[in-house]
Design a protein around this motif. Structure first.
Motif, PDB file in Angstrom:
ATOM      1  N   ALA A  62       3.045   8.409   7.205  1.00 48.05           N
ATOM      2  CA  ALA A  62       2.719   9.360   5.774  1.00 48.05           C
ATOM      3  C   ALA A  62       3.827   9.261   5.070  1.00 48.05           C
ATOM      4  O   ALA A  62       5.010   9.473   5.581  1.00 48.05           O
ATOM      5  CB  ALA A  62       2.373  10.686   6.427  1.00 48.05           C
ATOM      6  N   GLY A  63       3.714   9.214   3.611  1.00 47.17           N
ATOM      7  CA  GLY A  63       4.967   9.285   2.735  1.00 47.17           C
ATOM      8  C   GLY A  63       5.560   8.032   2.493  1.00 47.17           C
ATOM      9  O   GLY A  63       6.802   7.994   1.992  1.00 47.17           O
ATOM     10  N   ARG A  64       4.882   6.909   3.061  1.00 48.12           N
ATOM     11  CA  ARG A  64       5.803   5.601   3.262  1.00 48.12           C
ATOM     12  C   ARG A  64       4.710   4.496   2.262  1.00 48.12           C
ATOM     13  O   ARG A  64       3.754   4.562   2.128  1.00 48.12           O
ATOM     14  CB  ARG A  64       6.027   5.104   4.384  1.00 48.12           C
ATOM     15  CG  ARG A  64       6.843   5.801   5.402  1.00 48.12           C
ATOM     16  CD  ARG A  64       7.063   5.545   6.804  1.00 48.12           C
ATOM     17  NE  ARG A  64       7.862   6.566   7.459  1.00 48.12           N
ATOM     18  CZ  ARG A  64       9.134   6.461   7.532  1.00 48.12           C
ATOM     19  NH1 ARG A  64      10.026   5.511   6.953  1.00 48.12           N
ATOM     20  NH2 ARG A  64       9.695   7.245   8.327  1.00 48.12           N
ATOM     21  N   LEU A  65       5.648   3.780   1.783  1.00 51.85           N
ATOM     22  CA  LEU A  65       5.352   2.400   0.935  1.00 51.85           C
ATOM     23  C   LEU A  65       4.897   1.644   2.331  1.00 51.85           C
ATOM     24  O   LEU A  65       5.389   1.430   3.521  1.00 51.85           O
ATOM     25  CB  LEU A  65       6.508   1.530   0.232  1.00 51.85           C
ATOM     26  CG  LEU A  65       5.999   0.238   0.048  1.00 51.85           C
ATOM     27  CD1 LEU A  65       5.005   0.255  -1.341  1.00 51.85           C
ATOM     28  CD2 LEU A  65       7.288  -0.524  -0.638  1.00 51.85           C
ATOM     29  N   ILE A  66       3.655   0.791   2.194  1.00 55.84           N
ATOM     30  CA  ILE A  66       3.133   0.320   3.229  1.00 55.84           C
ATOM     31  C   ILE A  66       3.169  -1.437   2.751  1.00 55.84           C
ATOM     32  O   ILE A  66       2.956  -1.775   2.071  1.00 55.84           O
ATOM     33  CB  ILE A  66       1.582   0.437   3.406  1.00 55.84           C
ATOM     34  CG1 ILE A  66       1.379   2.027   3.763  1.00 55.84           C
ATOM     35  CG2 ILE A  66       0.863  -0.273   4.665  1.00 55.84           C
ATOM     36  CD1 ILE A  66       2.023   2.317   5.058  1.00 55.84           C
ATOM     37  N   ILE A  67       3.835  -1.959   4.224  1.00 58.86           N
ATOM     38  CA  ILE A  67       3.856  -3.561   3.827  1.00 58.86           C
ATOM     39  C   ILE A  67       3.057  -4.113   5.170  1.00 58.86           C
ATOM     40  O   ILE A  67       3.317  -3.760   6.356  1.00 58.86           O
ATOM     41  CB  ILE A  67       5.347  -3.943   4.195  1.00 58.86           C
ATOM     42  CG1 ILE A  67       6.239  -3.373   3.179  1.00 58.86           C
ATOM     43  CG2 ILE A  67       5.625  -5.322   4.241  1.00 58.86           C
ATOM     44  CD1 ILE A  67       7.101  -2.047   3.645  1.00 58.86           C
ATOM     45  N   PRO A  68       2.054  -4.783   4.626  1.00 58.01           N
ATOM     46  CA  PRO A  68       1.163  -5.391   5.701  1.00 58.01           C
ATOM     47  C   PRO A  68       1.881  -6.481   6.428  1.00 58.01           C
ATOM     48  O   PRO A  68       2.640  -7.312   5.763  1.00 58.01           O
ATOM     49  CB  PRO A  68      -0.007  -5.845   5.112  1.00 58.01           C
ATOM     50  CG  PRO A  68       0.477  -6.020   3.472  1.00 58.01           C
ATOM     51  CD  PRO A  68       1.401  -5.133   3.450  1.00 58.01           C
ATOM     52  N   GLY A  95       0.975  -1.133   0.040  1.00 58.46           N
ATOM     53  CA  GLY A  95       0.032  -0.065   0.095  1.00 58.46           C
ATOM     54  C   GLY A  95       0.947   1.221   0.051  1.00 58.46           C
ATOM     55  O   GLY A  95       2.177   0.981  -0.057  1.00 58.46           O
ATOM     56  N   PHE A  96       0.319   2.491   0.149  1.00 54.90           N
ATOM     57  CA  PHE A  96       1.175   3.729   0.231  1.00 54.90           C
ATOM     58  C   PHE A  96       0.260   4.709   0.956  1.00 54.90           C
ATOM     59  O   PHE A  96      -1.025   4.872   0.777  1.00 54.90           O
ATOM     60  CB  PHE A  96       1.287   4.510  -1.166  1.00 54.90           C
ATOM     61  CG  PHE A  96       2.040   5.466  -1.391  1.00 54.90           C
ATOM     62  CD1 PHE A  96       3.158   5.763  -0.859  1.00 54.90           C
ATOM     63  CD2 PHE A  96       1.375   6.649  -1.677  1.00 54.90           C
ATOM     64  CE1 PHE A  96       3.804   6.898  -0.838  1.00 54.90           C
ATOM     65  CE2 PHE A  96       2.014   7.925  -1.475  1.00 54.90           C
ATOM     66  CZ  PHE A  96       3.077   8.096  -1.288  1.00 54.90           C
ATOM     67  N   SER A  97       1.010   5.439   1.795  1.00 57.98           N
ATOM     68  CA  SER A  97       0.300   6.641   2.815  1.00 57.98           C
ATOM     69  C   SER A  97       0.777   7.923   1.951  1.00 57.98           C
ATOM     70  O   SER A  97       1.905   8.024   2.331  1.00 57.98           O
ATOM     71  CB  SER A  97       0.728   6.117   4.002  1.00 57.98           C
ATOM     72  OG  SER A  97       0.128   7.310   4.873  1.00 57.98           O
ATOM     73  N   PRO A  98      -0.074   8.583   1.774  1.00 60.45           N
ATOM     74  CA  PRO A  98       0.331   9.853   1.113  1.00 60.45           C
ATOM     75  C   PRO A  98       1.144  10.835   2.224  1.00 60.45           C
ATOM     76  O   PRO A  98       0.722  10.722   3.390  1.00 60.45           O
ATOM     77  CB  PRO A  98      -1.004  10.503   0.470  1.00 60.45           C
ATOM     78  CG  PRO A  98      -1.812   9.427   0.376  1.00 60.45           C
ATOM     79  CD  PRO A  98      -1.558   8.419   1.360  1.00 60.45           C
ATOM     80  N   ALA A  99       1.664  11.931   1.734  1.00 57.76           N
ATOM     81  CA  ALA A  99       2.527  12.618   2.542  1.00 57.76           C
ATOM     82  C   ALA A  99       1.432  13.290   3.476  1.00 57.76           C
ATOM     83  O   ALA A  99       1.760  13.908   4.696  1.00 57.76           O
ATOM     84  CB  ALA A  99       3.226  13.702   2.178  1.00 57.76           C
ATOM     85  N   ASP A 100       0.271  13.844   2.989  1.00 58.33           N
ATOM     86  CA  ASP A 100      -0.632  14.331   3.966  1.00 58.33           C
ATOM     87  C   ASP A 100      -1.764  13.519   4.400  1.00 58.33           C
ATOM     88  O   ASP A 100      -2.896  13.857   4.635  1.00 58.33           O
ATOM     89  CB  ASP A 100      -1.445  15.585   2.980  1.00 58.33           C
ATOM     90  CG  ASP A 100      -2.136  14.999   1.710  1.00 58.33           C
ATOM     91  OD1 ASP A 100      -1.934  13.601   1.402  1.00 58.33           O
ATOM     92  OD2 ASP A 100      -2.790  15.471   1.117  1.00 58.33           O
ATOM     93  N   SER A 101      -1.521  12.283   4.663  1.00 57.15           N
ATOM     94  CA  SER A 101      -2.590  11.171   5.136  1.00 57.15           C
ATOM     95  C   SER A 101      -3.161  11.626   6.293  1.00 57.15           C
ATOM     96  O   SER A 101      -2.541  11.836   7.457  1.00 57.15           O
ATOM     97  CB  SER A 101      -1.956   9.890   5.155  1.00 57.15           C
ATOM     98  OG  SER A 101      -2.440   8.976   5.722  1.00 57.15           O
TER      99      SER A 101
END
Length: 212
Positions: free
Chosen positions: A182-188, A147-153
């Motif tokens: 925020a601003g990171r690639l998400i690894i579940p 996943g991805f969390s935007p910088a302004d998440s």
């Protein structure tokens, strides 16, 4: 927690072919059943159900599991809720404690948040290109459910509001007023049942720490 003996009784009494047939048009093929996968778009059936092994598996998207897992995924509910639903179907009452309720909220929160993170990744071509440069193809990106969390998440707060969680509950689940990913690639990170229970994060771009 729900006693394992009760879970096993519910699993045994719910015929997996009958349950899945309520959602998918299945055709008998040899000793198994086949149909169009309900978890991804396809025109050629790649979704199989084995009554002997009591499992389902899709050779297209990789979805697999037992009857409880199927109901959990198709209904987008927690593991406990799926057990209760199947229990009602066969006349088995499942007791529900306060501890179970907290656990259900936790799993539901992480599942919903993971879905949002995945949708943000699919909308961000630059992050997808980053993964491809790292050696991941489209199939692997989907398989690993990045996943991805935007910088302004504010995604955790959105999920908390949707589920009616209090600020205190959100903090207990590891989030506060800001999204730490925020601003990171998400690894579940999942448990033995395939439920998301935490996240790892890799910063995209400059900054520290690189990993959470």
């Amino acid at each position: 927690m729900i006693q394992r003996e009760i879970i096993e009784r519910i699993r045994e009494k719910n015929d997996i072919v009958e349950v899945i047939s309520e959602y998918v048009n299945l055709q008998k093929v040899g000793s198994n059943y086949r149909g169009l996968c309900p978890f991804h778009l396809e025109t050629t059936p790649s979704f199989y159900v084995s009554p002997q092994k009591k499992i389902f598996h899709c050779f297209g998207c990789g979805a697999s599991g037992d009857v409880i897992k199927f109901v959990q995924e198709i209904e987008n509910i927690s593991y406990v809720e799926a057990v209760r639903k199947l229990g009602e179907r066969v006349g088995i009452t499942v007791s529900y404690t306060e501890e179970d309720e907290v656990r259900t909220k936790y799993y539901t929160f992480y599942k919903e948040l993971h879905q949002l993170y995945k949708s943000k990744l699919n909308q961000n071509q630059s992050v997808i290109e980053y993964l491809k440069k790292r050696g991941y193809d489209a199939r692997e990106i989907s398989l690993y459910e990045f996943g991805f969390s935007p910088a302004d998440s504010k995604l955790p707060q959105q999920v908390a509001q949707k589920l009616g969680l209090s600020k205190e509950e959100l903090e207990k689940f590891g989030f506060s007023s800001a999204d730490p990913f925020a601003g990171r690639l998400i690894i579940p990170i999942t448990d033995d049942f395939g439920r998301v229970i935490a996240f790892g994060g890799r910063l995209i771009g400059e900054g520290v720490p690189k990993y959470l």
